[in-house]
Scaffold this motif. Structure first.
Motif, PDB file in Angstrom:
ATOM      1  N   GLY A  32      14.647   3.620   3.434  1.00 11.40           N
ATOM      2  CA  GLY A  32      15.207   3.572   2.024  1.00 11.40           C
ATOM      3  C   GLY A  32      14.984   1.866   1.624  1.00 11.40           C
ATOM      4  N   MET A  33      15.645   1.041   2.392  1.00 10.67           N
ATOM      5  CA  MET A  33      15.509  -0.325   1.968  1.00 10.67           C
ATOM      6  C   MET A  33      13.790  -0.727   1.978  1.00 10.67           C
ATOM      7  N   ALA A  34      13.082  -0.290   3.018  1.00  8.89           N
ATOM      8  CA  ALA A  34      11.742  -0.713   3.142  1.00  8.89           C
ATOM      9  C   ALA A  34      10.808   0.003   1.969  1.00  8.89           C
ATOM     10  N   LYS A  35      11.235   1.189   1.365  1.00  3.82           N
ATOM     11  CA  LYS A  35      10.487   1.755   0.178  1.00  3.82           C
ATOM     12  C   LYS A  35      10.879   0.846  -0.736  1.00  3.82           C
ATOM     13  N   GLU A  36      11.968   0.001  -0.921  1.00  2.00           N
ATOM     14  CA  GLU A  36      12.176  -0.892  -2.090  1.00  2.00           C
ATOM     15  C   GLU A  36      11.450  -2.176  -1.827  1.00  2.00           C
ATOM     16  N   GLY A  37      10.794  -2.404  -0.628  1.00  2.00           N
ATOM     17  CA  GLY A  37      10.051  -3.780  -0.494  1.00  2.00           C
ATOM     18  C   GLY A  37      10.832  -4.589   0.542  1.00  2.00           C
ATOM     19  N   ASN A  38      11.796  -4.385   1.174  1.00  2.00           N
ATOM     20  CA  ASN A  38      12.289  -4.998   2.164  1.00  2.00           C
ATOM     21  C   ASN A  38      11.639  -5.097   3.349  1.00  2.00           C
ATOM     22  N   ARG A  39      10.973  -6.303   3.722  1.00  2.00           N
ATOM     23  CA  ARG A  39      10.078  -6.637   4.831  1.00  2.00           C
ATOM     24  C   ARG A  39      10.883  -6.406   6.261  1.00  2.00           C
ATOM     25  N   LEU A  90      12.682  -1.378  11.480  1.00  5.14           N
ATOM     26  CA  LEU A  90      12.358   0.294  11.403  1.00  5.14           C
ATOM     27  C   LEU A  90      11.140   0.546  12.293  1.00  5.14           C
ATOM     28  N   VAL A  91      10.213  -0.353  12.419  1.00  2.00           N
ATOM     29  CA  VAL A  91       8.734  -0.049  13.276  1.00  2.00           C
ATOM     30  C   VAL A  91       8.942  -0.790  14.537  1.00  2.00           C
ATOM     31  N   ARG A  92       9.829  -1.546  14.658  1.00  2.00           N
ATOM     32  CA  ARG A  92      10.004  -2.494  16.055  1.00  2.00           C
ATOM     33  C   ARG A  92      10.098  -1.599  17.193  1.00  2.00           C
ATOM     34  N   PRO A  93      11.017  -0.539  17.183  1.00  2.00           N
ATOM     35  CA  PRO A  93      11.432   0.092  18.436  1.00  2.00           C
ATOM     36  C   PRO A  93      10.139   0.932  18.861  1.00  2.00           C
ATOM     37  N   HIS A  94       9.172   1.229  17.902  1.00  2.00           N
ATOM     38  CA  HIS A  94       8.261   2.397  17.947  1.00  2.00           C
ATOM     39  C   HIS A  94       7.037   1.628  18.531  1.00  2.00           C
ATOM     40  N   LEU A  95       6.727   0.120  18.349  1.00  2.00           N
ATOM     41  CA  LEU A  95       5.513  -0.586  18.628  1.00  2.00           C
ATOM     42  C   LEU A  95       5.105  -0.317  20.294  1.00  2.00           C
ATOM     43  N   PRO A  96       5.874  -0.398  21.219  1.00  2.00           N
ATOM     44  CA  PRO A  96       5.526  -0.206  22.531  1.00  2.00           C
ATOM     45  C   PRO A  96       4.647   1.250  22.851  1.00  2.00           C
ATOM     46  N   LEU A 103       0.151  -0.349  10.825  1.00  2.00           N
ATOM     47  CA  LEU A 103       1.547  -0.817  10.146  1.00  2.00           C
ATOM     48  C   LEU A 103       1.321  -1.320   8.720  1.00  2.00           C
ATOM     49  N   ALA A 104       0.226  -1.975   8.482  1.00  2.00           N
ATOM     50  CA  ALA A 104      -0.324  -2.641   7.123  1.00  2.00           C
ATOM     51  C   ALA A 104      -0.356  -1.295   6.281  1.00  2.00           C
ATOM     52  N   SER A 105      -0.931  -0.375   6.682  1.00  2.00           N
ATOM     53  CA  SER A 105      -1.309   0.750   5.854  1.00  2.00           C
ATOM     54  C   SER A 105       0.196   1.548   5.546  1.00  2.00           C
ATOM     55  N   THR A 106       1.003   1.732   6.467  1.00  2.00           N
ATOM     56  CA  THR A 106       2.309   2.179   6.370  1.00  2.00           C
ATOM     57  C   THR A 106       3.017   1.356   5.383  1.00  2.00           C
ATOM     58  N   TRP A 107       3.256  -0.106   5.494  1.00  2.00           N
ATOM     59  CA  TRP A 107       3.640  -0.924   4.309  1.00  2.00           C
ATOM     60  C   TRP A 107       3.238  -0.475   3.085  1.00  2.00           C
ATOM     61  N   MET A 108       1.840  -0.594   2.843  1.00  2.00           N
ATOM     62  CA  MET A 108       1.134  -0.326   1.632  1.00  2.00           C
ATOM     63  C   MET A 108       1.607   0.997   1.087  1.00  2.00           C
ATOM     64  N   ALA A 109       1.639   2.226   2.030  1.00  2.00           N
ATOM     65  CA  ALA A 109       2.085   3.334   1.305  1.00  2.00           C
ATOM     66  C   ALA A 109       3.682   3.680   1.576  1.00  2.00           C
ATOM     67  N   ARG A 110       4.462   2.816   1.724  1.00  2.00           N
ATOM     68  CA  ARG A 110       5.779   2.804   2.049  1.00  2.00           C
ATOM     69  C   ARG A 110       6.771   3.829   0.922  1.00  2.00           C
ATOM     70  N   ALA A 111       6.218   3.817  -0.426  1.00  2.00           N
ATOM     71  CA  ALA A 111       6.566   4.775  -1.450  1.00  2.00           C
ATOM     72  C   ALA A 111       6.747   6.168  -0.720  1.00  2.00           C
ATOM     73  N   ARG A 112       5.705   6.531   0.059  1.00  2.00           N
ATOM     74  CA  ARG A 112       5.479   8.069   0.486  1.00  2.00           C
ATOM     75  C   ARG A 112       6.711   8.170   1.606  1.00  2.00           C
ATOM     76  N   LEU A 113       6.980   7.297   2.190  1.00  2.00           N
ATOM     77  CA  LEU A 113       8.077   7.667   3.097  1.00  2.00           C
ATOM     78  C   LEU A 113       9.459   8.285   2.784  1.00  2.00           C
ATOM     79  N   ASP A 114       9.827   9.110   3.630  1.00  2.93           N
ATOM     80  CA  ASP A 114      11.031  10.099   3.335  1.00  2.93           C
ATOM     81  C   ASP A 114      11.900   9.772   4.059  1.00  2.93           C
ATOM     82  N   PRO A 115      13.252   9.479   3.513  1.00  2.00           N
ATOM     83  CA  PRO A 115      14.323   8.974   4.300  1.00  2.00           C
ATOM     84  C   PRO A 115      14.999  10.168   4.964  1.00  2.00           C
ATOM     85  N   GLU A 116      14.554  11.310   4.663  1.00  2.00           N
ATOM     86  CA  GLU A 116      14.866  12.593   5.441  1.00  2.00           C
ATOM     87  C   GLU A 116      14.293  13.021   6.503  1.00  2.00           C
TER      88      GLU A 116
END
Length: 184
Positions: free
Chosen positions: A14-21, A27-33, A57-70
């Protein structure tokens, strides 16, 4: 059965969707490895893998509005990373057609038993090259299940195909590898 994200992940999405870097980074750090290993296995190069994950990750950030918190973020990140790997593979094919392919150099080992080490590295190199030459659909299934440790059902969901399709692709990939590489 896919389980939804926990409250912390939902809040971060939710916070990432609002633009919180910062939330996006958390959110993504645990998935990087896992994403880097997946991309490395798909592309055969650590440098290309890091670039692909960074682009994903850059693409995900740019498309963050499509992320679903559920929905859990891991499958979304995996799909975007696979797409970026596919893009790089396509570019490699074009580069090879034009004659711009990269050379691979193997550094000799300092091990006392250099012959065995060299033979092992040669087999590993031949296997990695054979995996890189597999058709993309076979390579994706093989990497996700046999190398990334995902279940066939999870790989099927990620790739948008049936479990039987994944099973068939893995079988065919292994068959092609046996034809190309002498494992004895």
């Amino acid at each position: 059965m896919q389980v939804g994200p926990d409250k912390d992940e939902r809040d971060l999405i939710g916070m990432a969707k609002e633009g919180n870097r910062s939330a996006f980074s958390q959110l993504v750090r645990p998935h990087l490895p896992r994403l880097i290993v997946l991309a490395r296995r798909m592309l055969g190069s650590a440098e290309d893998a890091e670039d692909a994950v960074q682009t994903a990750l850059a693409s995900t950030w740019m498309a963050r509005a499509r992320l679903d918190p559920e929905q859990p973020i891991a499958p979304f990140l995996t799909t975007v990373t696979l797409n970026k790997c596919r893009d790089r593979i396509r570019r490699r094919k074009v580069a090879r057609l034009v004659g711009l392919s990269d050379a691979i150099y193997i550094v000799p080992s300092d091990d006392p038993d250099q012959l065995r080490t060299a033979a092992g590295r040669e087999l590993l190199t031949r296997t990695a090259q054979a995996i890189e030459r597999l058709p993309l659909k076979l390579r994706e299934a093989l990497v996700l299940v046999a190398l990334d440790g995902r279940s066939q059902a999870e790989a099927a969901r990620l790739l948008g195909v049936t479990g039987k399709t994944i099973e068939t692709r893995i079988y065919r990939a292994r068959q092609k590898l046996r034809e190309k590489v002498d494992f004895s």
